[in-house]
Design a protein around this motif. Structure first.
Motif, mmCIF file in Angstrom:
data_model
loop_
_atom_site.group_PDB
_atom_site.id
_atom_site.type_symbol
_atom_site.label_atom_id
_atom_site.label_comp_id
_atom_site.label_asym_id
_atom_site.label_seq_id
_atom_site.Cartn_x
_atom_site.Cartn_y
_atom_site.Cartn_z
ATOM 1 N N SER A 140 0.808 -1.228 0.000
ATOM 2 C CA SER A 140 0.000 0.000 0.000
ATOM 3 C C SER A 140 0.842 1.280 0.000
ATOM 4 N N SER B 96 -6.519 8.725 13.183
ATOM 5 C CA SER B 96 -6.719 9.035 11.767
ATOM 6 C C SER B 96 -6.819 7.798 10.896
ATOM 7 N N PHE C 124 -5.750 7.903 8.028
ATOM 8 C CA PHE C 124 -4.583 8.010 7.141
ATOM 9 C C PHE C 124 -3.357 7.223 7.623
ATOM 10 N N TYR C 125 -3.478 6.498 8.738
ATOM 11 C CA TYR C 125 -2.372 5.631 9.166
ATOM 12 C C TYR C 125 -2.531 4.215 8.616
ATOM 13 N N GLY C 126 -3.581 3.982 7.842
ATOM 14 C CA GLY C 126 -3.863 2.622 7.367
ATOM 15 C C GLY C 126 -2.674 1.894 6.764
ATOM 16 N N PRO C 127 -2.014 2.475 5.755
ATOM 17 C CA PRO C 127 -0.884 1.765 5.137
ATOM 18 C C PRO C 127 0.254 1.487 6.115
ATOM 19 N N SER D 257 1.546 7.889 6.087
ATOM 20 C CA SER D 257 1.476 6.832 5.070
ATOM 21 C C SER D 257 0.271 6.961 4.138
ATOM 22 N N GLY D 258 -0.896 7.306 4.684
ATOM 23 C CA GLY D 258 -2.101 7.412 3.849
ATOM 24 C C GLY D 258 -2.023 8.579 2.881
ATOM 25 N N GLU D 259 -1.360 9.635 3.302
ATOM 26 C CA GLU D 259 -1.181 10.786 2.409
ATOM 27 C C GLU D 259 -0.231 10.403 1.274
ATOM 28 N N ALA E 109 0.223 7.250 0.194
ATOM 29 C CA ALA E 109 -0.463 6.261 -0.645
ATOM 30 C C ALA E 109 -1.440 6.933 -1.612
ATOM 31 N N MET E 110 -2.135 7.930 -1.089
ATOM 32 C CA MET E 110 -3.144 8.640 -1.877
ATOM 33 C C MET E 110 -2.484 9.331 -3.091
#
Ligand code: PBG
Length: 322
Positions: free
Chosen positions: A47, A197, A199-202, A273-275, A277-278
Motif C-alpha cells: 500500500s 486518523s 490516514f495511518y492505514g498503510p 502513510s495514507g497521504e 499512498a493517496m
C-alpha cells in the motif's frame, strides 16, 4: 491612475524564485525507515509503492544513500520477530531498533537518528500501551514501559526519541528518565497533536500494528478539535519536549499554522502513510504530475509553518532537488 500588476513578479522562473516566500530544503526533511528483525519480513509495502521494509544491513545502506543525497535525518520504526501483551521485545537492548540505531551511527556518525517510541509494533494486541484488566490502555503503567524503551534507545546512540503513543505525562516521564540516566543530550520530539486518523492505514499494514480490538480513539485526538491540539502542544513543551509534532499533515495544516503562531519551539509535521499512498495512487494512474504534486505538497507544510517535514517522499525529493 496606476494599474497594479502582481503578474510582473511571475513572468519567469528567475523572478519567481527571487520573490519565493518559502522553500523546501532537504535539510528539513526526515525519511522514515521500517526495519525488520526477520529477514523474511523485508520487502516492498503493497500500500506504499516505492517504500520497503529493510533488513538491518539494507537499512544501513539506505541510510548511506539518503545521507549522500542530503537527507541527514531518519526516523526508525521496528518490526520485531515476536510480540506479546507487554511489548517485551521493545526494550531488548539487542532489539531491532536498538541494533539499527547503533549500526547507522557507527556507519554514519553524522546521520541524525530518530527513533519512534511506541508499544504498538511490539504488542500482540496492537495497542500503544499496556492494557489493564478491563482491556483499557493503562496510562501510568505504560509510562514506565516507555521510559524503559527510551533508555535502551539512548544507550544505542539515538539522537532524538519520538514518543508517538499519546499517553498523558509521557514527555516528562521520559525526560526525567533520560536525565537520571545521564542521557541529557538526547532530544525529545513529541507527537503532541496526534489525531486518531484513517490516514495511518498503510503504516499499520507495513508494521503489522493495527489494534486487534477497538481503535485508538481513547488516546489519540479527535479530528474536530483544534484548541485541544494547542493544549496538548503546550503541555508537551512544559514537560520538556524539544520539538513538537502535528500528525497527520495535509488534513491538519490549520493546526500547524496555529501552533506556529503560538509557540516558539521547532514544529514538525508528519506527512503520513495514507497521504503518501493517496498521492502515489493518483500519480501511478497518470492522474497527477508526480514531481509537481509532491513539490506542492511539501511546500504546503513549510508554508503552514513547519520547520521539519517527516515524509516518505524525502528521498525522491532529494533526488530531484538535493
Ligand atoms: C506508532 C506510529 C504510527 C505512525 C507513526 N507512529 C501508527 C499509529 O499510530 O497507528 C503512523 C505513521 C504513518 O501513518 O505514516 N504509534
Amino acid at each position: 491612475m496606476i494599474v497594479l500588476r502582481p503578474r510582473r513578479l511571475r513572468r519567469n522562473q528567475v523572478m519567481r524564485e527571487l520573490v519565493a516566500e518559502h522553500r523546501v530544503g532537504v535539510e528539513h526533511l526526515v525519511q522514515p525507515l521500517f526495519v525488520v528483525e526477520r529477514d523474511e519480513d523485508a520487502g516492498p509495502i503493497e500500500s506504499m509503492p516505492g517504500i520497503s521494509r529493510y533488513s538491518l544491513s539494507a537499512a544501513v545502506n539506505e541510510a548511506r544513500e539518503l545521507f549522500a543525497l542530503g537527507i541527514k535525518s531518519v526516523l526508525l520504526f521496528g518490526i520485531p520477530a515476536s510480540k506479546d501483551a507487554v511489548a517485551s521485545s521493545s526494550y531488548d537492548k539487542n532489539g531491532i531498533v536498538q541494533r539499527t540505531i547503533a549500526a547507522i551511527k557507527s556507519a554514519l556518525p553524522e546521520m541524525l537518528v530518530m527513533a519512534d517510541l511506541c508499544a504498538c509494533e511490539y504488542t500482540d494486541h496492537g495497542h500503544c500501551g499496556l492494557l489493564d484488566s478491563e482491556g483499557e490502555v493503562d496510562n501510568d503503567a505504560t509510562l514506565e514501559l516507555l521510559c524503559r524503551i527510551a533508555l535502551t534507545y539512548a544507550d544505542a546512540g539515538a539522537d532524538v526519541i519520538a514518543p508517538s503513543d499519546m499517553m498523558d505525562g509521557r514527555v516528562k516521564a521520559i525526560r526525567c528518565a533520560l536525565d537520571a540516566h545521564g542521557s541529557t543530550s538526547v532530544a525529545i520530539m513529541a507527537y503532541s497533536a496526534k489525531y486518531a486518523s484513517a490516514f495511518y492505514g498503510p503504516f499499520r499494514d507495513a508494521a503489522g500494528s493495527a489494534p486487534q480490538q477497538g481503535d485508538r480513539r481513547g488516546y489519540q485526538m479527535d479530528a474536530p478539535n483544534a484548541r485541544e491540539a494547542l493544549r496538548e502542544i503546550a503541555l508537551d513543551i512544559a514537560e520538556g519536549a524539544d520539538i513538537v509534532m502535528v500528525k497527520p499533515g495535509l488534513p491538519y495544516l490549520d493546526i500547524v499554522r496555529a501552533a506556529r503562531d503560538r509557540f516558539d519551539v521547532p514544529i514538525a509535521v508528519y506527512n503520513v502513510s495514507g497521504e503518501y499512498a493517496m498521492l502515489q495512487a493518483a500519480i501511478s494512474n497518470g492522474w497527477l504530475d508526480g514531481d509537481r504534486a509532491i513539490d506542492e505538497t511539501l511546500t504546503s507544510f513549510v508554508r503552514a509553518g513547519a520547520d521539519i517535514v517527516i515524509t516518505y517522499f524525502a528521498k525522491t525529493y532529494a533526488q530531484r532537488h538535493g
